[in-house]
Design a protein around this motif. Structure first.
Motif, PDB file in Angstrom:
ATOM      1  N   ILE A 152       0.840  -1.204   0.000  1.00 43.87           N
ATOM      2  CA  ILE A 152       0.000   0.000   0.000  1.00 43.87           C
ATOM      3  C   ILE A 152       0.873   1.251   0.000  1.00 43.87           C
ATOM      4  O   ILE A 152       0.644   2.190  -0.761  1.00 43.87           O
ATOM      5  N   MET A 153       1.873   1.281   0.859  1.00 43.32           N
ATOM      6  CA  MET A 153       2.766   2.432   0.934  1.00 43.32           C
ATOM      7  C   MET A 153       3.619   2.567  -0.340  1.00 43.32           C
ATOM      8  O   MET A 153       3.834   3.666  -0.841  1.00 43.32           O
ATOM      9  N   ALA A 154       4.080   1.434  -0.852  1.00 44.76           N
ATOM     10  CA  ALA A 154       4.913   1.458  -2.054  1.00 44.76           C
ATOM     11  C   ALA A 154       4.145   1.974  -3.261  1.00 44.76           C
ATOM     12  O   ALA A 154       4.712   2.605  -4.156  1.00 44.76           O
ATOM     13  N   ALA A 155       2.836   1.716  -3.294  1.00 45.40           N
ATOM     14  CA  ALA A 155       2.002   2.170  -4.410  1.00 45.40           C
ATOM     15  C   ALA A 155       1.765   3.678  -4.355  1.00 45.40           C
ATOM     16  O   ALA A 155       1.365   4.283  -5.347  1.00 45.40           O
ATOM     17  N   GLY A 156       1.983   4.271  -3.179  1.00 43.51           N
ATOM     18  CA  GLY A 156       1.816   5.715  -3.050  1.00 43.51           C
ATOM     19  C   GLY A 156       0.556   6.150  -2.336  1.00 43.51           C
ATOM     20  O   GLY A 156       0.162   7.317  -2.415  1.00 43.51           O
ATOM     21  N   MET A 157      -0.093   5.219  -1.629  1.00 39.85           N
ATOM     22  CA  MET A 157      -1.290   5.583  -0.870  1.00 39.85           C
ATOM     23  C   MET A 157      -0.893   6.204   0.460  1.00 39.85           C
ATOM     24  O   MET A 157       0.172   5.910   1.003  1.00 39.85           O
ATOM     25  N   HIS A 158      -1.758   7.073   0.989  1.00 38.70           N
ATOM     26  CA  HIS A 158      -1.442   7.784   2.223  1.00 38.70           C
ATOM     27  C   HIS A 158      -1.791   6.991   3.470  1.00 38.70           C
ATOM     28  O   HIS A 158      -1.156   7.119   4.514  1.00 38.70           O
ATOM     29  N   ASP A 159      -2.848   6.190   3.395  1.00 40.78           N
ATOM     30  CA  ASP A 159      -3.399   5.556   4.600  1.00 40.78           C
ATOM     31  C   ASP A 159      -4.197   4.339   4.170  1.00 40.78           C
ATOM     32  O   ASP A 159      -4.395   4.098   2.973  1.00 40.78           O
ATOM     33  N   PHE A 160      -4.684   3.552   5.155  1.00 45.17           N
ATOM     34  CA  PHE A 160      -5.540   2.436   4.785  1.00 45.17           C
ATOM     35  C   PHE A 160      -6.532   2.108   5.891  1.00 45.17           C
ATOM     36  O   PHE A 160      -6.336   2.424   7.059  1.00 45.17           O
ATOM     37  N   LEU A 161      -7.632   1.478   5.480  1.00 46.80           N
ATOM     38  CA  LEU A 161      -8.659   0.985   6.396  1.00 46.80           C
ATOM     39  C   LEU A 161      -8.849  -0.499   6.139  1.00 46.80           C
ATOM     40  O   LEU A 161      -9.107  -0.907   5.002  1.00 46.80           O
ATOM     41  N   PRO A 162      -8.713  -1.348   7.181  1.00 47.25           N
ATOM     42  CA  PRO A 162      -8.967  -2.770   6.977  1.00 47.25           C
ATOM     43  C   PRO A 162     -10.469  -3.053   6.983  1.00 47.25           C
ATOM     44  O   PRO A 162     -11.208  -2.483   7.778  1.00 47.25           O
ATOM     45  N   LYS A 163     -10.938  -3.891   6.072  1.00 46.55           N
ATOM     46  CA  LYS A 163     -12.346  -4.295   6.056  1.00 46.55           C
ATOM     47  C   LYS A 163     -12.546  -5.457   7.028  1.00 46.55           C
ATOM     48  O   LYS A 163     -11.703  -6.359   7.078  1.00 46.55           O
ATOM     49  N   PRO A 164     -13.673  -5.520   7.727  1.00 49.81           N
ATOM     50  CA  PRO A 164     -14.692  -4.471   7.830  1.00 49.81           C
ATOM     51  C   PRO A 164     -14.205  -3.389   8.788  1.00 49.81           C
ATOM     52  O   PRO A 164     -13.576  -3.682   9.789  1.00 49.81           O
ATOM     53  N   PHE A 165     -14.504  -2.137   8.485  1.00 51.63           N
ATOM     54  CA  PHE A 165     -14.047  -1.056   9.342  1.00 51.63           C
ATOM     55  C   PHE A 165     -15.223  -0.415  10.069  1.00 51.63           C
ATOM     56  O   PHE A 165     -16.382  -0.577   9.690  1.00 51.63           O
ATOM     57  N   GLN A 166     -14.912   0.312  11.136  1.00 49.24           N
ATOM     58  CA  GLN A 166     -15.932   0.993  11.913  1.00 49.24           C
ATOM     59  C   GLN A 166     -16.123   2.418  11.384  1.00 49.24           C
ATOM     60  O   GLN A 166     -15.180   3.057  10.927  1.00 49.24           O
ATOM     61  N   ALA A 167     -17.356   2.894  11.469  1.00 49.04           N
ATOM     62  CA  ALA A 167     -17.687   4.227  10.970  1.00 49.04           C
ATOM     63  C   ALA A 167     -16.813   5.301  11.611  1.00 49.04           C
ATOM     64  O   ALA A 167     -16.384   6.248  10.943  1.00 49.04           O
ATOM     65  N   ASP A 168     -16.531   5.160  12.912  1.00 54.52           N
ATOM     66  CA  ASP A 168     -15.702   6.142  13.616  1.00 54.52           C
ATOM     67  C   ASP A 168     -14.321   6.274  12.989  1.00 54.52           C
ATOM     68  O   ASP A 168     -13.765   7.369  12.873  1.00 54.52           O
ATOM     69  N   HIS A 169     -13.753   5.128  12.603  1.00 53.42           N
ATOM     70  CA  HIS A 169     -12.415   5.146  12.025  1.00 53.42           C
ATOM     71  C   HIS A 169     -12.412   5.862  10.676  1.00 53.42           C
ATOM     72  O   HIS A 169     -11.488   6.631  10.374  1.00 53.42           O
ATOM     73  N   LEU A 170     -13.436   5.588   9.864  1.00 55.79           N
ATOM     74  CA  LEU A 170     -13.539   6.272   8.581  1.00 55.79           C
ATOM     75  C   LEU A 170     -13.717   7.771   8.791  1.00 55.79           C
ATOM     76  O   LEU A 170     -13.055   8.581   8.126  1.00 55.79           O
ATOM     77  N   TYR A 171     -14.596   8.138   9.707  1.00 54.38           N
ATOM     78  CA  TYR A 171     -14.853   9.557   9.962  1.00 54.38           C
ATOM     79  C   TYR A 171     -13.571  10.281  10.387  1.00 54.38           C
ATOM     80  O   TYR A 171     -13.269  11.375   9.895  1.00 54.38           O
ATOM     81  N   ASP A 172     -12.830   9.671  11.315  1.00 54.70           N
ATOM     82  CA  ASP A 172     -11.605  10.308  11.815  1.00 54.70           C
ATOM     83  C   ASP A 172     -10.609  10.577  10.687  1.00 54.70           C
ATOM     84  O   ASP A 172      -9.973  11.631  10.636  1.00 54.70           O
ATOM     85  N   LYS A 173     -10.478   9.607   9.774  1.00 54.44           N
ATOM     86  CA  LYS A 173      -9.531   9.778   8.675  1.00 54.44           C
ATOM     87  C   LYS A 173     -10.006  10.848   7.696  1.00 54.44           C
ATOM     88  O   LYS A 173      -9.206  11.669   7.223  1.00 54.44           O
ATOM     89  N   LEU A 174     -11.310  10.854   7.407  1.00 51.57           N
ATOM     90  CA  LEU A 174     -11.846  11.865   6.489  1.00 51.57           C
ATOM     91  C   LEU A 174     -11.802  13.256   7.113  1.00 51.57           C
ATOM     92  O   LEU A 174     -11.549  14.254   6.423  1.00 51.57           O
ATOM     93  N   GLN A 175     -12.041  13.318   8.429  1.00 51.75           N
ATOM     94  CA  GLN A 175     -12.004  14.618   9.104  1.00 51.75           C
ATOM     95  C   GLN A 175     -10.608  15.238   9.026  1.00 51.75           C
ATOM     96  O   GLN A 175     -10.460  16.451   8.840  1.00 51.75           O
ATOM     97  N   GLN A 176      -9.578  14.401   9.161  1.00 49.86           N
ATOM     98  CA  GLN A 176      -8.205  14.904   9.058  1.00 49.86           C
ATOM     99  C   GLN A 176      -7.942  15.488   7.674  1.00 49.86           C
ATOM    100  O   GLN A 176      -7.324  16.550   7.542  1.00 49.86           O
ATOM    101  N   VAL A 177      -8.420  14.788   6.636  1.00 51.10           N
ATOM    102  CA  VAL A 177      -8.247  15.284   5.267  1.00 51.10           C
ATOM    103  C   VAL A 177      -9.030  16.580   5.086  1.00 51.10           C
ATOM    104  O   VAL A 177      -8.522  17.558   4.517  1.00 51.10           O
ATOM    105  N   HIS A 178     -10.272  16.601   5.584  1.00 52.22           N
ATOM    106  CA  HIS A 178     -11.141  17.775   5.446  1.00 52.22           C
ATOM    107  C   HIS A 178     -10.528  18.994   6.137  1.00 52.22           C
ATOM    108  O   HIS A 178     -10.537  20.103   5.587  1.00 52.22           O
TER     109      HIS A 178
END
Length: 363
Positions: free
Chosen positions: A322-348
């Motif tokens: 994932i890092m070698a491809a150039g992605m910034h972060d990752f979420l393992p499936k299945p993920f919790q809504a809180d985790h997604l929100y926290d990551k999107l909030q940082q970007v926002h």
């Protein structure tokens, strides 16, 4: 994700059942995450975040989940926090601190059949910049023999040969706790007497936060609007897409869908987005190949778009890929809504700050 959406229209009784379902699913997910986290720690792939946190609020949130688990076994559950800490805001990694306390509290409940489990959080000392806090998790459970008290902190090791058969688990929880505490500059101490119980203790020195907060991690579960955010979802599973669209709509996020990596690259070329949720395994072009194609686009803003990998893979080298491809972060499936929100909030937040910085006129 599904329980999060259903709760909006559920009755109070239904919400209680959904909470239990969500808690059970979270426990199952934690087993998978234990394996992933241990692997990342072994590869030195975990770095602690530094976020302002209201510690009592965070602890109460952790306690609410564990109290339910204790109640199922008829155990007394108690959380004690020094009052002086109510007025302190610390800088820490709330996710990893939660993981440490949740692992220790969950273990205490698991290995206690009668009596009580207590979490005590004690103020030790502070100066102008730092505060030292002691955490202790005690139980009246089965205890641990003296000759096993060091071994239980090693991977895939439990207190006795029949522990896994009787109580389940991966034997990774305490190994992860030990290694995470090392990242915090701390060590775990254990006092235990067989058939009487155990006490796990550790102390952490935190940096004090003195700024003005609009949102404090662990203080409130309320999700503020992410209005204005444009998100590209690269996902070939229609059910996953539906759930994500419904959830993101609650946060006022504008979404566009790409059914594969080739579509994702095309949509980025023809539109502007703040972030991409990139599934790894897709037809025609997978997430790795799509990310590499995005990173070499001629438009530098599009080439550097924030990409969050979404994957159910548990292979040992998935993080490196994932890092070698150039992605910034990752979420393992299945993920919790809180985790997604926290990551999107940082970007926002970062995007909002970027657009808010005034450009100085030439001359």
């Amino acid at each position: 994700l599904l329980t999060n959406l259903i709760k909006d229209t559920a009755s109070e009784e239904q919400k209680q059942y959904l909470n239990v379902l969500e808690f059970s699913a979270t426990n199952l997910l934690s087993v998978v995450n234990d394996i992933l986290d241990y692997n990342k720690i072994e590869l030195d792939k975990i770095e602690l975040e530094a976020l302002p946190v209201n510690l009592p609020g965070l602890l109460q949130k952790i306690s609410n989940g564990l109290a339910m688990k204790a109640a199922e076994k008829g155990l007394e559950w108690k959380l004690e926090i020094d009052e002086i800490l109510e007025e302190r805001t610390i800088i820490t990694d709330p996710t990893r601190l939660t993981q440490i306390i949740y692992n220790l509290g969950g273990n205490a409940i698991k290995f206690t059949n009668d009596g009580a489990v207590n979490i005590k959080v004690k103020f030790i000392e502070q100066n102008d910049k730092k505060i030292n806090i002691e955490f202790s998790i005690s139980d009246t459970g089965i205890g641990i023999d003296m000759d096993r008290q060091e071994a239980i902190f090693e991977r895939f090791t439990q207190a006795s040969s029949d522990t896994t058969r009787k109580y389940g688990g991966t034997g990774l929880g305490l190994a992860i706790v030990k290694r995470l505490l090392k990242l915090f500059g701390s060590t775990i101490q254990l006092e235990s007497i067989p058939e009487q119980g155990s006490v796990f203790k550790f102390a952490i020195e935190f940096t004090l936060y003195n700024g003005r907060l609009e949102h404090v991690s662990g203080f409130t579960p309320v999700k503020t609007s992410l209005n204005g955010m444009k998100l590209l979802i690269a996902e070939d599973n229609s059910i996953n897409v539906l759930l994500l669209e419904k959830l993101l709509a609650k946060w006022d996020v504008q979404t566009t869908i790409a059914a594969n990596g080739r579509e994702a690259v095309s949509k980025i070329l023809n539109d502007d987005f703040d972030c991409v949720l990139m599934d790894i395994h897709m037809p025609e072009m997978d997430g790795f190949e799509a990310t590499r194609a995005i990173r070499v686009l001629s438009d530098p803003l599009k080439a550097q778009i924030h990409i969050i990998a979404v994957t159910a893979s548990v292979s040992h080298n998935v993080y490196d890929r994932i890092m070698a491809a150039g992605m910034h972060d990752f979420l393992p499936k299945p993920f919790q809504a809180d985790h997604l929100y926290d990551k999107l909030q940082q970007v926002h937040k970062s995007r909002t700050l970027d657009t808010a910085i005034p450009v100085k006129a030439a001359g």
